[in-house]
Motif scaffolding. Structure first.
Motif, PDB file in Angstrom:
ATOM      1  N   VAL A 101       0.843  -1.202   0.000  1.00 53.92           N
ATOM      2  CA  VAL A 101       0.000   0.000   0.000  1.00 53.92           C
ATOM      3  C   VAL A 101       0.876   1.248   0.000  1.00 53.92           C
ATOM      4  O   VAL A 101       0.618   2.209  -0.740  1.00 53.92           O
ATOM      5  CB  VAL A 101      -0.964   0.001   1.210  1.00 53.92           C
ATOM      6  CG1 VAL A 101      -1.633   1.357   1.391  1.00 53.92           C
ATOM      7  CG2 VAL A 101      -2.015  -1.089   1.047  1.00 53.92           C
ATOM      8  N   GLU A 102       1.928   1.223   0.801  1.00 56.50           N
ATOM      9  CA  GLU A 102       2.825   2.383   0.867  1.00 56.50           C
ATOM     10  C   GLU A 102       3.499   2.629  -0.479  1.00 56.50           C
ATOM     11  O   GLU A 102       3.604   3.767  -0.929  1.00 56.50           O
ATOM     12  CB  GLU A 102       3.868   2.167   1.975  1.00 56.50           C
ATOM     13  CG  GLU A 102       4.702   3.384   2.256  1.00 56.50           C
ATOM     14  CD  GLU A 102       3.890   4.603   2.671  1.00 56.50           C
ATOM     15  OE1 GLU A 102       4.291   5.727   2.285  1.00 56.50           O
ATOM     16  OE2 GLU A 102       2.864   4.459   3.358  1.00 56.50           O
ATOM     17  N   ARG A 105       1.146   4.171  -2.868  1.00 53.00           N
ATOM     18  CA  ARG A 105       1.021   5.601  -2.566  1.00 53.00           C
ATOM     19  C   ARG A 105       2.142   6.374  -3.240  1.00 53.00           C
ATOM     20  O   ARG A 105       1.916   7.412  -3.837  1.00 53.00           O
ATOM     21  CB  ARG A 105       1.078   5.794  -1.047  1.00 53.00           C
ATOM     22  CG  ARG A 105       0.107   6.797  -0.528  1.00 53.00           C
ATOM     23  CD  ARG A 105       0.129   6.909   0.987  1.00 53.00           C
ATOM     24  NE  ARG A 105      -0.889   6.033   1.549  1.00 53.00           N
ATOM     25  CZ  ARG A 105      -0.693   5.167   2.530  1.00 53.00           C
ATOM     26  NH1 ARG A 105       0.466   5.033   3.095  1.00 53.00           N
ATOM     27  NH2 ARG A 105      -1.676   4.426   2.952  1.00 53.00           N
ATOM     28  N   HIS A 106       3.369   5.838  -3.157  1.00 47.11           N
ATOM     29  CA  HIS A 106       4.512   6.491  -3.803  1.00 47.11           C
ATOM     30  C   HIS A 106       4.340   6.532  -5.326  1.00 47.11           C
ATOM     31  O   HIS A 106       4.776   7.476  -5.972  1.00 47.11           O
ATOM     32  CB  HIS A 106       5.825   5.768  -3.468  1.00 47.11           C
ATOM     33  CG  HIS A 106       6.286   5.965  -2.066  1.00 47.11           C
ATOM     34  ND1 HIS A 106       6.597   7.185  -1.531  1.00 47.11           N
ATOM     35  CD2 HIS A 106       6.477   5.061  -1.073  1.00 47.11           C
ATOM     36  CE1 HIS A 106       6.968   7.039  -0.277  1.00 47.11           C
ATOM     37  NE2 HIS A 106       6.899   5.752   0.038  1.00 47.11           N
ATOM     38  N   GLN A 108       1.623   6.869  -6.844  1.00 44.98           N
ATOM     39  CA  GLN A 108       0.501   7.759  -7.128  1.00 44.98           C
ATOM     40  C   GLN A 108      -0.507   7.104  -8.080  1.00 44.98           C
ATOM     41  O   GLN A 108      -1.070   7.753  -8.949  1.00 44.98           O
ATOM     42  CB  GLN A 108       0.986   9.099  -7.661  1.00 44.98           C
ATOM     43  CG  GLN A 108       1.866   9.832  -6.679  1.00 44.98           C
ATOM     44  CD  GLN A 108       2.412  11.131  -7.211  1.00 44.98           C
ATOM     45  OE1 GLN A 108       2.363  11.406  -8.402  1.00 44.98           O
ATOM     46  NE2 GLN A 108       2.943  11.947  -6.316  1.00 44.98           N
ATOM     47  N   VAL A 110      -3.916   5.572  -7.959  1.00 45.23           N
ATOM     48  CA  VAL A 110      -5.063   5.543  -7.054  1.00 45.23           C
ATOM     49  C   VAL A 110      -5.805   4.213  -7.129  1.00 45.23           C
ATOM     50  O   VAL A 110      -6.192   3.655  -6.100  1.00 45.23           O
ATOM     51  CB  VAL A 110      -6.017   6.734  -7.346  1.00 45.23           C
ATOM     52  CG1 VAL A 110      -7.255   6.664  -6.473  1.00 45.23           C
ATOM     53  CG2 VAL A 110      -5.287   8.042  -7.132  1.00 45.23           C
ATOM     54  N   GLN A 113      -3.755   1.613  -5.366  1.00 46.98           N
ATOM     55  CA  GLN A 113      -3.789   1.865  -3.929  1.00 46.98           C
ATOM     56  C   GLN A 113      -5.124   1.414  -3.342  1.00 46.98           C
ATOM     57  O   GLN A 113      -5.162   0.771  -2.284  1.00 46.98           O
ATOM     58  CB  GLN A 113      -3.558   3.351  -3.663  1.00 46.98           C
ATOM     59  CG  GLN A 113      -3.289   3.670  -2.216  1.00 46.98           C
ATOM     60  CD  GLN A 113      -2.967   5.144  -2.012  1.00 46.98           C
ATOM     61  OE1 GLN A 113      -2.688   5.868  -2.961  1.00 46.98           O
ATOM     62  NE2 GLN A 113      -3.011   5.575  -0.787  1.00 46.98           N
ATOM     63  N   GLN A 117      -5.762  -1.478  -0.631  1.00 50.19           N
ATOM     64  CA  GLN A 117      -6.488  -1.199   0.610  1.00 50.19           C
ATOM     65  C   GLN A 117      -7.554  -2.274   0.842  1.00 50.19           C
ATOM     66  O   GLN A 117      -7.750  -2.728   1.976  1.00 50.19           O
ATOM     67  CB  GLN A 117      -7.151   0.186   0.558  1.00 50.19           C
ATOM     68  CG  GLN A 117      -6.216   1.347   0.658  1.00 50.19           C
ATOM     69  CD  GLN A 117      -5.753   1.624   2.081  1.00 50.19           C
ATOM     70  OE1 GLN A 117      -6.177   0.994   3.046  1.00 50.19           O
ATOM     71  NE2 GLN A 117      -4.856   2.574   2.219  1.00 50.19           N
ATOM     72  N   HIS A 136     -10.193   0.476   6.260  1.00 49.09           N
ATOM     73  CA  HIS A 136      -9.470   0.358   4.994  1.00 49.09           C
ATOM     74  C   HIS A 136     -10.430   0.262   3.812  1.00 49.09           C
ATOM     75  O   HIS A 136     -10.155   0.811   2.752  1.00 49.09           O
ATOM     76  CB  HIS A 136      -8.501  -0.825   5.031  1.00 49.09           C
ATOM     77  CG  HIS A 136      -7.299  -0.552   5.861  1.00 49.09           C
ATOM     78  ND1 HIS A 136      -6.244   0.208   5.415  1.00 49.09           N
ATOM     79  CD2 HIS A 136      -6.989  -0.909   7.134  1.00 49.09           C
ATOM     80  CE1 HIS A 136      -5.340   0.297   6.366  1.00 49.09           C
ATOM     81  NE2 HIS A 136      -5.767  -0.375   7.425  1.00 49.09           N
ATOM     82  N   MET A 143     -11.129   6.639  -2.186  1.00 51.51           N
ATOM     83  CA  MET A 143     -10.153   6.776  -3.283  1.00 51.51           C
ATOM     84  C   MET A 143     -10.815   6.540  -4.624  1.00 51.51           C
ATOM     85  O   MET A 143     -10.582   7.289  -5.576  1.00 51.51           O
ATOM     86  CB  MET A 143      -9.006   5.778  -3.107  1.00 51.51           C
ATOM     87  CG  MET A 143      -8.027   6.145  -2.051  1.00 51.51           C
ATOM     88  SD  MET A 143      -6.802   4.829  -1.963  1.00 51.51           S
ATOM     89  CE  MET A 143      -6.497   4.845  -0.226  1.00 51.51           C
TER      90      MET A 143
END
Length: 174
Positions: A101-102, A105-106, A108, A110, A113, A117, A136, A143
């Motif tokens: 997930v992290e 995020r990096h 970008q 969506v 991500q 989640q 979550h 999102m």
């Protein structure tokens, strides 16, 4: 390899993907090699050979990281988390999924991500934490709603779909 995989002959699929991997490594084609590690990991997962699957998914993660493909790295980590869960290692799966997930995020990305989640929520459900799982899932729905609004050209304060069902229905049409 793909044909044998479709036929369910995972040993031959692994062999042929391995041959292709050897060629890609010899030619220095790192991006293709990283993808092939993932294909081999998937075949081993289908065959129930979780140790081999984890080794190959780990190599895919490393390859994508070295190539700078952050989204592919997140997807490979997600698959690694799935295999860890199949292998009966839910706590490891949770940590790996959180890492995925992290990285999403990096990247970008969506949609990625949000999908991760949801995977994280499923893992939390299986670990007996429905409250965290709901959080979550809610984050994923928000999102997807934001992405839907951006893609459809709506302002963030108006015209939003009112339910998760509407968000998913609209996204499926894209």
């Amino acid at each position: 390899g793909g044909a044998y995989q479709e036929l369910g002959d995972f040993s031959r699929a692994s062999d042929w993907f391995g041959r292709a991997l050897a060629q890609r490594l010899a030619r220095g084609e790192r991006a293709d090699a990283a993808r092939l590690y993932g294909r081999i990991g998937a075949v081993h997962t289908y065959a129930g050979r979780y140790g081999e699957a984890l080794r190959n998914w780990s190599s895919a993660v490393t390859g994508h990281r070295k190539n700078g493909d952050v989204a592919a790295q997140a997807r490979a980590l997600s698959e690694m988390a799935r295999v860890q869960e199949y292998a009966g290692r839910p706590e490891e799966s949770l940590r790996t999924c959180q890492e995925a997930v992290e990285w999403a995020r990096h990247a970008q990305d969506v949609r990625l991500q949000a999908a991760l989640q949801l995977r994280l929520a499923d893992t939390l459900d299986r670990l007996g934490d429905p409250t965290a799982a709901r959080l979550h899932r809610g984050a994923a729905e928000r999102m997807l709603g934001e992405e839907y609004l951006t893609a459809a050209g709506f302002e963030s304060n108006g015209g939003a779909p009112s339910s998760a069902y509407e968000i998913r229905s609209a996204s499926a049409e894209d």
